[in-house]
Design a protein around this motif. Structure first.
Motif, mmCIF file in Angstrom:
data_model
loop_
_atom_site.group_PDB
_atom_site.id
_atom_site.type_symbol
_atom_site.label_atom_id
_atom_site.label_comp_id
_atom_site.label_asym_id
_atom_site.label_seq_id
_atom_site.Cartn_x
_atom_site.Cartn_y
_atom_site.Cartn_z
ATOM 1 N N PRO A 119 0.819 -1.230 0.000
ATOM 2 C CA PRO A 119 0.000 0.000 0.000
ATOM 3 C C PRO A 119 0.846 1.271 0.000
ATOM 4 N N LEU A 120 1.954 1.253 0.756
ATOM 5 C CA LEU A 120 2.810 2.435 0.797
ATOM 6 C C LEU A 120 3.449 2.709 -0.564
ATOM 7 N N ALA A 121 3.894 1.640 -1.230
ATOM 8 C CA ALA A 121 4.501 1.805 -2.549
ATOM 9 C C ALA A 121 3.490 2.371 -3.541
ATOM 10 N N HIS A 122 2.248 1.832 -3.485
ATOM 11 C CA HIS A 122 1.211 2.336 -4.383
ATOM 12 C C HIS A 122 0.848 3.785 -4.063
ATOM 13 N N LEU A 123 0.813 4.126 -2.778
ATOM 14 C CA LEU A 123 0.504 5.498 -2.386
ATOM 15 C C LEU A 123 1.564 6.467 -2.900
ATOM 16 N N LEU A 124 2.831 6.101 -2.739
ATOM 17 C CA LEU A 124 3.918 6.958 -3.233
ATOM 18 C C LEU A 124 3.859 7.096 -4.749
ATOM 19 N N LEU A 125 3.535 5.982 -5.420
ATOM 20 C CA LEU A 125 3.430 6.018 -6.876
ATOM 21 C C LEU A 125 2.296 6.946 -7.318
ATOM 22 N N ILE A 126 1.157 6.850 -6.644
ATOM 23 C CA ILE A 126 0.012 7.698 -6.993
ATOM 24 C C ILE A 126 0.342 9.167 -6.745
ATOM 25 N N VAL A 127 0.984 9.460 -5.607
ATOM 26 C CA VAL A 127 1.362 10.844 -5.310
ATOM 27 C C VAL A 127 2.329 11.372 -6.375
ATOM 28 N N GLY A 128 3.304 10.541 -6.755
ATOM 29 C CA GLY A 128 4.245 10.951 -7.800
ATOM 30 C C GLY A 128 3.553 11.237 -9.123
ATOM 31 N N ILE A 129 2.600 10.375 -9.492
ATOM 32 C CA ILE A 129 1.861 10.574 -10.743
ATOM 33 C C ILE A 129 1.057 11.866 -10.691
ATOM 34 N N LEU A 130 0.416 12.123 -9.549
ATOM 35 C CA LEU A 130 -0.376 13.347 -9.418
ATOM 36 C C LEU A 130 0.502 14.592 -9.532
ATOM 37 N N ILE A 131 1.687 14.552 -8.923
ATOM 38 C CA ILE A 131 2.593 15.702 -8.984
ATOM 39 C C ILE A 131 3.022 15.972 -10.424
ATOM 40 N N VAL A 132 3.294 14.891 -11.165
ATOM 41 C CA VAL A 132 3.743 15.049 -12.556
ATOM 42 C C VAL A 132 2.582 15.407 -13.467
ATOM 43 N N ALA A 133 1.418 14.796 -13.242
ATOM 44 C CA ALA A 133 0.292 14.943 -14.161
ATOM 45 C C ALA A 133 -0.507 16.220 -13.947
ATOM 46 N N PHE A 134 -0.491 16.773 -12.726
ATOM 47 C CA PHE A 134 -1.351 17.934 -12.464
ATOM 48 C C PHE A 134 -1.034 19.131 -13.363
ATOM 49 N N PRO A 135 0.251 19.513 -13.569
ATOM 50 C CA PRO A 135 0.510 20.638 -14.478
ATOM 51 C C PRO A 135 -0.007 20.392 -15.894
#
Length: 282
Positions: free
Chosen positions: A10-26
């Motif tokens: 779960p932690l790995a998936h959470l970090l991955l999702i946060v990373g994707i959101l940071i990259v994808a939001f702009p």
């Protein structure tokens, strides 16, 4: 290790999702802006939901003309950039694979000297030799041409080195077998080396296509006509110091359309790209 911990997955998936959101939001924010009117963009805060001007903005950018770049449409810019990126990628691969083939499988005087001369060019990127290269393009009449955009960028010492290192892993028995079967050098290259090199070629194509797509300095120097601009150059020209003079809705559309082709190349060739980088056995 983290994968053996109950919270690891779960932690790995959470970090991955946060990373994707940071990259994808702009990117999402840019897309949202590309569907708004210019008045909405200039009046913050910008809505986080797409607007109603998608068809109008994209149609105007693709099929109309953008005043700040001489009335050139984004369709023309995309075509110019695609031609340049494909030309650079295919040219680099063609020259590099043939150079590596000659260095590895042929014995001729000063063979290693030529290889090291190629390798030394890593210390001489286009930015270092920009003035003499530009002078050559002017003398040859290649300003504002696709050849002028592509030719100075197609030599690649890195790709030559990578192909050389791969070709050196080809068993000598395979070369001898081809010789016994009366296969000439070019048939050996076409029927054996090229199929074995396809994953390497795919991985290099992705990297080199993006390299050609994102070029800024050389296209800026070698193109004077707006009709020959690449999309990166056009983006810079579209932005004015004064917000009111900048067609921000078209700038956002152009930025989104500039992202799409490289993303498509990476997505469509992802499997080949990964195999070309990680496989040890071809």
């Amino acid at each position: 290790m983290i994968e053996r911990s109950p919270l690891g997955r779960p932690l790995a998936h959470l970090l991955l999702i946060v990373g994707i959101l940071i990259v994808a939001f702009p990117i999402y924010y840019t897309f949202t802006a590309s569907t708004q009117t210019i008045q909405t963009i200039l009046r913050p805060p910008l809505p986080l939901t797409p607007g109603s001007e998608f068809a109008n903005n994209y149609g105007e950018a693709l099929f109309g003309g953008i005043g700040r770049i001489g009335g050139v449409g984004v369709g023309t810019l995309l075509f110019n950039t695609t031609v340049m990126a494909l030309g650079v990628a295919c040219g680099k691969i063609a020259i590099s694979i043939l150079s590596a083939f000659a260095i590895v499988f042929f014995r001729f005087p000063l063979r290693m000297v030529f290889f090291w001369l190629i390798f030394i060019t890593l210390m001489l990127p286009v930015e270092v030799r920009i003035l003499p290269t530009y002078k050559v393009m002017v003398d040859l009449g290649l300003i504002d041409t696709y050849a002028g955009l592509i030719l100075p960028l197609i030599a690649s010492a890195t790709a030559t080195l990578l192909f050389r290192q791969f070709f050196m892993t080809i068993p000598g028995e395979l070369v001898e077998a081809a010789r016994i079967d009366a296969a000439g050098p070019m048939r050996f290259f076409r029927d054996i080396l090229l199929p074995l090199s396809k994953t390497n070629i795919a991985a290099l194509f992705v990297i080199l296509f993006i390299y050609g797509w994102t070029q800024y300095l050389w296209p800026l120097l070698v193109t004077n006509n707006n009709q020959m601009n690449t999309i990166v150059i056009a983006l810079k020209k579209m932005v004015s110091f004064a917000d009111a003079d900048t067609p921000w809705h078209l700038v956002m559309v152009t930025a989104i359309l500039a992202i799409v082709p490289p993303v498509l190349v990476v997505v469509l060739m992802q499997r080949w790209f990964v195999r070309g980088l990680v496989e040890t056995e071809k």
